[in-house]
Design an enzyme around this catalytic site. Structure first.
Site, PDB file in Angstrom:
ATOM      1  N   ARG A  57      -9.425   0.911   8.951  1.00 24.65           N
ATOM      2  CA  ARG A  57      -9.054  -0.464   9.283  1.00 24.65           C
ATOM      3  C   ARG A  57     -10.144  -1.185  10.068  1.00 24.65           C
ATOM      4  O   ARG A  57      -9.983  -2.365  10.380  1.00 24.65           O
ATOM      5  CB  ARG A  57      -7.787  -0.457  10.125  1.00 24.65           C
ATOM      6  CG  ARG A  57      -6.485  -0.727   9.363  1.00 24.65           C
ATOM      7  CD  ARG A  57      -5.379  -0.624  10.393  1.00 24.65           C
ATOM      8  NE  ARG A  57      -4.149  -1.298  10.104  1.00 24.65           N
ATOM      9  CZ  ARG A  57      -3.072  -0.697   9.578  1.00 24.65           C
ATOM     10  NH1 ARG A  57      -3.136   0.541   9.175  1.00 24.65           N
ATOM     11  NH2 ARG A  57      -1.948  -1.363   9.454  1.00 24.65           N
ATOM     12  N   ARG A  81      11.461  -1.376  11.385  1.00 25.51           N
ATOM     13  CA  ARG A  81      10.260  -1.010  12.132  1.00 25.51           C
ATOM     14  C   ARG A  81      10.121  -1.933  13.325  1.00 25.51           C
ATOM     15  O   ARG A  81      10.332  -3.134  13.213  1.00 25.51           O
ATOM     16  CB  ARG A  81       9.029  -1.166  11.218  1.00 25.51           C
ATOM     17  CG  ARG A  81       8.795   0.017  10.320  1.00 25.51           C
ATOM     18  CD  ARG A  81       7.648  -0.219   9.390  1.00 25.51           C
ATOM     19  NE  ARG A  81       6.416  -0.649  10.051  1.00 25.51           N
ATOM     20  CZ  ARG A  81       5.225  -0.630   9.464  1.00 25.51           C
ATOM     21  NH1 ARG A  81       5.108  -0.194   8.224  1.00 25.51           N
ATOM     22  NH2 ARG A  81       4.145  -1.041  10.100  1.00 25.51           N
ATOM     23  N   LYS A  97       0.828  -1.211   0.000  1.00 24.41           N
ATOM     24  CA  LYS A  97       0.000   0.000   0.000  1.00 24.41           C
ATOM     25  C   LYS A  97       0.863   1.262   0.000  1.00 24.41           C
ATOM     26  O   LYS A  97       0.625   2.179  -0.782  1.00 24.41           O
ATOM     27  CB  LYS A  97      -0.928   0.031   1.234  1.00 24.41           C
ATOM     28  CG  LYS A  97      -1.885  -1.144   1.335  1.00 24.41           C
ATOM     29  CD  LYS A  97      -2.848  -0.999   2.515  1.00 24.41           C
ATOM     30  CE  LYS A  97      -2.196  -1.044   3.881  1.00 24.41           C
ATOM     31  NZ  LYS A  97      -1.616  -2.349   4.263  1.00 24.41           N
ATOM     32  N   ARG A 150      -0.448  -8.608  13.727  1.00 27.14           N
ATOM     33  CA  ARG A 150      -0.935  -7.680  12.699  1.00 27.14           C
ATOM     34  C   ARG A 150      -1.817  -8.390  11.685  1.00 27.14           C
ATOM     35  O   ARG A 150      -2.846  -7.852  11.251  1.00 27.14           O
ATOM     36  CB  ARG A 150       0.251  -6.996  11.994  1.00 27.14           C
ATOM     37  CG  ARG A 150       0.859  -5.887  12.845  1.00 27.14           C
ATOM     38  CD  ARG A 150       2.288  -5.589  12.460  1.00 27.14           C
ATOM     39  NE  ARG A 150       2.410  -4.932  11.171  1.00 27.14           N
ATOM     40  CZ  ARG A 150       3.545  -4.894  10.460  1.00 27.14           C
ATOM     41  NH1 ARG A 150       4.640  -5.486  10.913  1.00 27.14           N
ATOM     42  NH2 ARG A 150       3.578  -4.273   9.324  1.00 27.14           N
ATOM     43  N   ARG A 194      11.714  -6.936   4.493  1.00 23.88           N
ATOM     44  CA  ARG A 194      11.790  -5.493   4.751  1.00 23.88           C
ATOM     45  C   ARG A 194      12.663  -5.237   5.984  1.00 23.88           C
ATOM     46  O   ARG A 194      13.481  -4.327   5.993  1.00 23.88           O
ATOM     47  CB  ARG A 194      10.372  -4.967   4.979  1.00 23.88           C
ATOM     48  CG  ARG A 194      10.274  -3.480   5.205  1.00 23.88           C
ATOM     49  CD  ARG A 194       8.870  -2.972   4.885  1.00 23.88           C
ATOM     50  NE  ARG A 194       7.919  -3.225   5.953  1.00 23.88           N
ATOM     51  CZ  ARG A 194       6.603  -3.036   5.851  1.00 23.88           C
ATOM     52  NH1 ARG A 194       6.081  -2.611   4.719  1.00 23.88           N
ATOM     53  NH2 ARG A 194       5.801  -3.277   6.854  1.00 23.88           N
TER      54      ARG A 194
END
Ligand code: AMP
Length: 192
Positions: A87, A138, A13, A149, A126
């Site tokens: 969300r 992160r 996204k 998540r 990532r």
């Protein structure tokens, strides 16, 4: 044009939103970026949400709706890309009401469809890339938070797919292709 990019964590996204900003002069509204900024600058709200975010859980609807409300009051000539918002169903209702208040509407909801195995690989990748580049990954890009998540996504966010389908706003595209292929699929939806 105002659009939502919908999809699980790691679906791309943010990457696609950045492309739309370049190509179409749109404004990216990422509640995740806003919350990370609040967290790193140590505001009262940032301190409140830090542990929740690191664990991979959703912060309250009230907080993110407030963040979006502030941004919608600004200039939006090229339109907004909602990235990581809404969300939950209450967030989706709040967005509809906020847009209506500003005389605006939602033009498209683009679902980036991907499979779970690819997602986990992307997110772990990532984190590894960040480490290799000497950057900090992160805090929520680790396997434990990722599971939370994903669970949050399936429990609370995936019902939005049906919600927007029923409203006639949903377009699903294959999010597994190369970045440029996904970008042109999104363009195809927006130019329809
Ligand atoms: P993201 O960068 O979109 O993956 O968001 C990172 C984290 O910020 C999420 O795991 C949540 O803890 C929080 N967050 C971002 N957007 C929302 C939202 N719309 N509702 C609730 N929590 C959010």
């Amino acid at each position: 044009m105002n659009i939502i990019l919908l999809g699980p964590p790691g679906a791309g996204k943010g990457t696609q939103a950045a492309k739309l900003v370049d190509q179409r002069n749109m404004i990216q509204l990422s509640t995740g970026d806003m919350l990370r900024e609040a967290k790193s600058s140590g505001t009262e709200m940032g301190n409140k949400v830090a542990a929740i975010m690191d664990a991979g859980q959703l912060v309250t609807d009230e907080i993110v709706i407030g963040l979006i409300e502030e941004k919608l009051a600004g200039d939006h000539a090229g339109g907004f890309i909602f990235d990581g918002f809404p969300r939950t169903l209450p967030q989706a209702d709040a967005l509809a009401a906020l847009l209506a208040k500003h005389g605006a509407a939602l033009d498209a909801v683009v679902e980036l469809a991907v499979n779970d195995e690819v997602l986990v690989g992307r997110i772990v990748g990532r984190a590894e890339e960040a480490r290799a580049a000497g950057k900090t990954a992160r805090a929520d890009d680790n396997e434990e938070s990722l599971k939370v998540r994903l669970m949050e996504y399936y429990k609370k966010t995936s019902p939005l797919i049906g919600y927007y389908y029923a409203k006639g706003d949903l377009s699903s595209i294959d999010g597994l292709g190369e970045i440029d292929a996904v970008a042109s699929a999104i363009s195809g939806v927006l130019d329809k």
